[in-house]
Design an enzyme around this catalytic site. Structure first.
Site, mmCIF file in Angstrom:
data_model
loop_
_atom_site.group_PDB
_atom_site.id
_atom_site.type_symbol
_atom_site.label_atom_id
_atom_site.label_comp_id
_atom_site.label_asym_id
_atom_site.label_seq_id
_atom_site.Cartn_x
_atom_site.Cartn_y
_atom_site.Cartn_z
ATOM 1 N N GLU A 136 0.797 -1.126 0.082
ATOM 2 C CA GLU A 136 -0.066 -0.111 0.036
ATOM 3 C C GLU A 136 0.713 1.244 0.041
ATOM 4 O OE1 GLU A 136 -2.572 -0.290 3.436
ATOM 5 O OE2 GLU A 136 -4.255 -1.346 2.450
ATOM 6 N N GLU A 150 -5.483 19.587 39.083
ATOM 7 C CA GLU A 150 -6.411 20.756 39.195
ATOM 8 C C GLU A 150 -5.695 22.139 39.313
ATOM 9 O OE1 GLU A 150 -9.867 18.097 41.715
ATOM 10 O OE2 GLU A 150 -8.378 19.579 42.719
#
Length: 591
Positions: free
Chosen positions: A80, A320
């Protein structure tokens, strides 16, 4: 026994004894663990899956690792992509295929098959491919071969009987040449492969999958079959990163971690005392869980500060807050984390959990730990990971993290933000993984909230069972002594009021005692004075008695002696009449 057999790459014979199956290590991180040592040497392995799952990359890395780590040249036959495209596509991972070709250690052969150029007419076979492939193998002395992808070669042919026959010939030809081959294939419609024959003639079949769940993309690998060898049968997450492919097995990790009796301080002296005078065991895993605002991050930061003070490298994963926010916030409680960052002892990695999937989090953490080699890590908070996976997935990922960190002797502290409901289900899922579990929470009373801390468990440590008040001060964390009032453990202003009351009562008792001591002293002096007077009277009387004893007589004896003397004088006067005529003579005689 199964785990040891997988690790050694063994197979069980008909008689039940274990025999060694020759294997070729892939060099791909984690894949050799789940395959028990690598792919079957001198046999073909089928790698199948849908588009975008990583088949070509796995095959290419198999060749590259063979060249760089095991000195085994390879051949890559592509149907391919052109050689130029392949070279460019894998360059971002550090694979220099052009150099390998120039050094004579790799051949990249692109077989161009365009639609309409091949027609199914009469008999056909793969003899031309065998000649071409054999020449490439001989040119570099290849030990490894990749054919990518096999469906492209057969796409123009409709005679399935001949196609299946030639597929068997291809696999048999590769076995005869003694090369370890990887053949990629696409998934079929309702079948494992398009033609349904490749998986039967292959000695090993690896299935790749690329799925999306709740907007999170994950890749999985599974060993469908492996002739002659035990192998892992679970689905294993894998990642494609800047250095190639990494399989993240959970079941490949055993429980043979080494242990250490050395202790590392928590950074809070009284917490060290609660953990048996010394803190955490080195290389252990610690969980600090509780509700918002209870000081979990501060406790984690103070642990990092203590580690850096000992000269240990520390890594802080924050989900956080940014690095700047953490450094600023910790300065308010007397911690200068900036100095450790500047000294190269503390490193932050701050990002939102949704940036990566769970496997990517695990891979990133392992990558950073290998590069920085810290003695201590912090993850704050792990509860945020639930946003990118289910509770079971998070638990599985954390299991792999804990095993990885324990194998390197890293002391890990995880924080978890959980509601005050049944000790939080998320905590329970990892409770068995951690060695020490600390809980911090708030207690409401007298119109205020106060923090408390206690040890839920600590393996191998005679830990305290007391609840301590947990205070954030200008010089760090402090734990107050246990204070139990009439109504239980007291904290905050209730504790202060009770302390003031008890202090006043203690002062009153002290003053009363002092007055009693003064009164007693006065009485002592009075008693001593009376005793002295009585003692003097006694001594005077004793002295008189002593004098009488010394003279040897009493008053009665003296009077009897005087009477006897007078009697003798009277007898003398009667016997000598007129001897003393004058009074003066009488007086002189008496004298």
């Amino acid at each position: 026994m199964l785990a040891e057999a997988i690790k050694a790459g063994m197979a069980t014979g008909p008689d039940g004894r274990l025999g060694v199956l020759p294997k070729t290590p892939t060099g791909i991180s984690g894949l050799d663990e789940v395959t028990g040592g690598g792919l079957p040497r001198g046999r073909p392995t089928l790698v199948c899956g849908p588009a975008g799952c990583g088949k070509t990359l796995l095959a290419m890395e198999f060749l590259v690792r063979g060249i760089t780590e095991f000195d085994e040249p390879g051949v890559f036959v592509a149907f391919e992509e052109t050689a130029e495209d392949l070279i460019a596509n894998v360059a971002s991972m550090g694979f220099d295929l052009a150099k390998f070709e120039a050094d004579g250690r790799m051949v990249i052969d692109h077989v161009a098959i365009a639609g309409g150029e091949i027609e199914d007419a009469g008999e056909w076979d793969l003899e031309g491919l065998f000649v071409r492939l054999g020449a490439a193998i001989d040119a570099v002395g290849a030990k490894r071969v990749v054919i990518d992808t096999i469906e492209t070669m057969f796409g123009a042919f409709s005679n399935t009987a001949v196609l299946r026959s030639e597929l068997r010939r291809l696999f048999g030809w590769l076995k005869d040449r003694g090369v370890t081959a990887v053949i990629t294939a696409e998934r079929g419609d309702g079948t494992l492969t398009r033609y349904g024959i490749e998986e039967y003639v292959s000695d090993c079949v690896i299935v790749l999958d690329h799925r999306v769940s709740e907007q999170a993309s994950t890749r999985r690998l599974r060993i469908l079959k492996y002739r002659g060898s035990l192998h892992g049968t679970n689905e294993y997450p894998f990642l494609i990163g800047e250095s190639g492919m990494s399989v993240l097995p959970i079941t490949a990790h055993g429980l043979q971690h080494g242990v250490c009796t050395e202790r590392v301080s928590t950074g809070v002296p009284r917490l060290d005392a609660m953990l048996g005078e010394g803190g955490f065991y080195k290389g252990s895993t610690v969980l600090v869980s509780g509700t918002a605002g209870t000081g979990k991050s501060t406790l984690a930061a103070q642990f990092c500060d203590a580690a850096c003070s000992r000269g240990e490298r520390t890594m802080y994963f924050a989900f956080e807050e940014s690095e700047a926010e953490i450094i600023r916030n910790m300065a308010s409680v007397g911690m200068d984390l900036r100095r450790w960052v500047d000294a190269g002892l503390l490193r932050f990695h701050c990002f939102r959990p949704t940036l990566l999937g769970l496997e990517a989090h695990l891979f990133a953490m392992q990558k950073y730990v290998r590069e920085f080699d810290p003695a201590v890590i912090v993850k704050d908070p792990i509860s945020d990971l639930v946003r990118v996976g289910t509770g079971a997935d998070v638990s599985s990922m954390l299991t792999r993290q804990v095993d990885f960190l324990k194998s390197r002797g890293v002391t890990a502290l995880f924080t978890s933000l959980n509601p005050e409901v049944a000790t939080a289900q998320a905590d329970q899922q990892i409770a068995s993984l951690v060695d020490t579990w600390l809980r911090v929470k708030t207690m409401e009373g007298n119109g205020e909230l106060n923090r408390v801390l206690y040890v839920l468990k600590s393996r191998g440590v005679a830990n305290s069972n007391q609840i301590r008040e947990f205070m954030l001060t200008s010089h760090g964390i402090e734990l107050a002594d246990v204070y139990v009032g009439p109504q239980g453990v007291l904290t905050g202003s209730a504790r202060q009021a009770q302390e003031a009351q008890e202090t006043a009562e203690s002062t009153a008792r002290s003053e009363d005692l002092e007055q009693r001591k003064l009164n007693l002293e006065r009485r002592r002096k009075f008693v001593e004075a009376q005793t002295g007077m009585l003692w003097r009277e006694f001594e005077d009387e004793a002295a008189g008695v002593e004098r009488l004893i010394i003279h040897g007589s009493t008053g009665a004896d003296d009077r009897a002696g005087q009477r006897a003397a007078q009697g003798r004088l009277r007898r003398a006067d009667a016997a000598l009449p007129g001897l003393f005529d004058r009074p003066s003579d009488i007086v002189a005689g008496v004298s």
